[in-house]
Design an enzyme around this catalytic site. Structure first.
Site, mmCIF file in Angstrom:
data_model
loop_
_atom_site.group_PDB
_atom_site.id
_atom_site.type_symbol
_atom_site.label_atom_id
_atom_site.label_comp_id
_atom_site.label_asym_id
_atom_site.label_seq_id
_atom_site.Cartn_x
_atom_site.Cartn_y
_atom_site.Cartn_z
ATOM 1 N N ASP A 141 35.648 21.808 68.249
ATOM 2 C CA ASP A 141 36.991 22.221 68.677
ATOM 3 C C ASP A 141 37.877 22.466 67.455
ATOM 4 O O ASP A 141 39.049 22.105 67.429
ATOM 5 C CB ASP A 141 37.658 21.218 69.633
ATOM 6 C CG ASP A 141 38.679 21.880 70.565
ATOM 7 O OD1 ASP A 141 38.957 23.089 70.406
ATOM 8 O OD2 ASP A 141 39.207 21.184 71.456
ATOM 9 N N HIS A 157 37.720 27.944 67.437
ATOM 10 C CA HIS A 157 38.711 28.962 67.780
ATOM 11 C C HIS A 157 39.223 29.754 66.588
ATOM 12 O O HIS A 157 39.206 29.284 65.460
ATOM 13 C CB HIS A 157 39.885 28.300 68.491
ATOM 14 C CG HIS A 157 39.468 27.501 69.691
ATOM 15 N ND1 HIS A 157 38.770 28.042 70.744
ATOM 16 C CD2 HIS A 157 39.619 26.187 70.005
ATOM 17 C CE1 HIS A 157 38.531 27.104 71.654
ATOM 18 N NE2 HIS A 157 39.028 25.973 71.221
ATOM 19 N N HIS A 171 37.566 26.929 79.334
ATOM 20 C CA HIS A 171 38.364 26.175 78.354
ATOM 21 C C HIS A 171 39.711 25.812 78.968
ATOM 22 O O HIS A 171 40.250 26.559 79.771
ATOM 23 C CB HIS A 171 38.569 27.039 77.104
ATOM 24 C CG HIS A 171 39.260 26.326 75.991
ATOM 25 N ND1 HIS A 171 40.628 26.240 75.899
ATOM 26 C CD2 HIS A 171 38.753 25.650 74.929
ATOM 27 C CE1 HIS A 171 40.938 25.533 74.813
ATOM 28 N NE2 HIS A 171 39.812 25.171 74.211
ATOM 29 N N GLU A 221 32.774 25.398 70.609
ATOM 30 C CA GLU A 221 34.184 25.510 71.010
ATOM 31 C C GLU A 221 35.028 25.575 69.759
ATOM 32 O O GLU A 221 35.690 24.605 69.369
ATOM 33 C CB GLU A 221 34.611 24.346 71.920
ATOM 34 C CG GLU A 221 35.981 24.640 72.545
ATOM 35 C CD GLU A 221 36.577 23.499 73.327
ATOM 36 O OE1 GLU A 221 35.853 22.831 74.095
ATOM 37 O OE2 GLU A 221 37.804 23.259 73.166
HETATM 38 C C1 GRE Z 1 42.000 23.089 72.167
HETATM 39 O O1 GRE Z 1 41.416 24.144 72.061
HETATM 40 O O2 GRE Z 1 41.424 22.068 72.525
HETATM 41 C C2 GRE Z 1 43.451 23.013 71.865
HETATM 42 C C3 GRE Z 1 44.233 24.138 71.990
HETATM 43 C C4 GRE Z 1 45.568 24.053 71.709
HETATM 44 C C5 GRE Z 1 46.112 22.849 71.302
HETATM 45 C C6 GRE Z 1 45.327 21.742 71.176
HETATM 46 C C7 GRE Z 1 43.987 21.814 71.458
HETATM 47 O O3 GRE Z 1 43.687 25.296 72.384
HETATM 48 O O4 GRE Z 1 43.219 20.733 71.348
HETATM 49 ZN ZN ZN Z 2 39.321 24.149 72.394
#
Ligand code: GRE
Ligand code: ZN
Length: 336
Positions: free
Chosen positions: A296, A18, A175, A16
């Site tokens: 994350d 990004h 997600h 996970e």
């Molecule tokens: C996440 O991917 O967990 C996330 C976001 C945006 C803000 C905070 C966050 O996508 O933890």
């Molecule tokens: Zn996330």
């Protein structure tokens, strides 16, 4: 405590993680309460590949990140045409900047424009068969036409998408995103609860339950989903949820007990929830083959995640499974 995690936790695959493509900066979710400086720091990490991300991976024993467009991404678009263009642009960027140059360090989860389920199926197929992506990541419900219109993935109109996903044999990572603007009464006066602190998980858990009680997994028995954050609370609640569903199923007829869908169709990652008692519970409920380490990034610290995983009480085969082998099996990555 040393900053370097022990060798036993090294060589992980995390799922996970990004990025953002410049054309999707407009639909990126800004967590409430973050300072402009904190946000610009996150944005820089979302945009980056070589300067911050790879050195962090090297320092923390992360062999491979499976990278996905950050929330709300394509799900936050209201116009199907633009959603399709941006999904393609994002996937091509991910292939060009991450997976192409660094095939042993990065893999991809596709973004898809579910505003048009047939187009989403085609884009899933293109990215998996032509770009080598390992699955799809969907940021919750899909907007269509309006920011207060939500379409959840159990609706029959999404069957063509699920059918293609099942035949491709790849997982879908569900997600979080925040609830519809028109459905935030319960959070009024409590912005702190809105994002990842609470609303993200509540929204995602209900969405996953909708998929289960809709009969989606009876219709497509080979579908596999991934939930982050140790299961968004669902693992802890499932015994009660199953029991109360049996008392009052409201006309829904399923082939299996509700909790069986969780155990048969979901993988759970540790993203942003580095807590050993919760990990033990998730392993006990789901089995060791359905739990995968993740961070994350960049919303969470890679070094914090790696240090926690390095110190948590998993040994030998179990550590290997959670650290990388389950991901290799699920995603079709050759074992190291
Ligand atoms: C996440 O991917 O967990 C996330 C976001 C945006 C803000 C905070 C966050 O996508 O933890
Ligand atoms: Zn996330």
């Amino acid at each position: 405590m040393s900053d370097v995690p022990p060798a036993s936790s090294r060589s992980t695959i995390t799922l996970e993680e990004h990025f953002v493509v410049p054309s999707s900066l407009g639909t990126t979710f800004h967590p409430p309460g973050l300072s402009a400086e904190a946000w610009s720091n996150i944005e820089a990490k979302l945009l980056d590949v070589e300067e911050l991300r790879l050195p962090q991976m090297d320092a923390n024993g992360v062999d491979m990140q499976v990278v996905s467009l950050t929330a709300n991404g394509i799900q936050g678009e209201t116009d199907p045409r633009s959603a399709k263009d941006h999904a393609k642009a994002s996937n091509d960027w991910l292939a060009e900047k991450f997976v192409g140059p660094y095939p042993t360090r990065f893999a991809g989860f596709a973004a898809v424009a579910l505003q048009d389920p047939v187009a989403a199926a085609a884009e899933a197929e293109r990215t998996v068969t032509q770009l080598g992506f390992k699955g799809v990541l969907v940021n919750g419900y899909t907007n269509l036409g309006h920011e207060n219109h939500a379409e959840y993935l159990d609706l029959p109109k999404f069957h063509p998408f699920w059918e293609r996903i099942e035949s491709l044999g790849v997982p879908v990572y569900l997600h979080p995103r925040a609830p519809l603007p028109s459905q935030r009464k319960i959070y009024e006066g409590h912005d702190e609860l809105m994002g990842p602190m609470w609303a993200f998980g509540a929204e995602t858990a209900v969405h996953a339950l909708r998929l289960m009680t809709s009969g989606l997994f009876d219709r497509y028995p080979r579908l596999q989903m991934i939930l982050g954050h140790m299961g968004e609370g669902l693992v802890a609640m499932m015994a009660r949820t199953q029991r109360r569903f049996e008392y009052a199923p409201c006309g829904k007829e399923l082939k299996k007990p509700l909790g069986q869908y969780l155990r048969d169709h979901f993988y759970i990652t540790t993203s942003g929830n580095f807590h050993t008692p919760t990990l033990k519970n998730v392993i006990e409920e789901m089995g060791i083959d359905r739990v995968m380490f993740s961070v994350d990034y960049p919303y969470e610290s890679m070094s914090e995640g790696a240090r926690w995983f390095g110190g948590c009480p998993l040994e030998g085969e179990e550590r290997l499974k959670v650290g990388r082998a389950n991901a290799e099996r699920l995603l079709g990555i050759a074992p190291k």
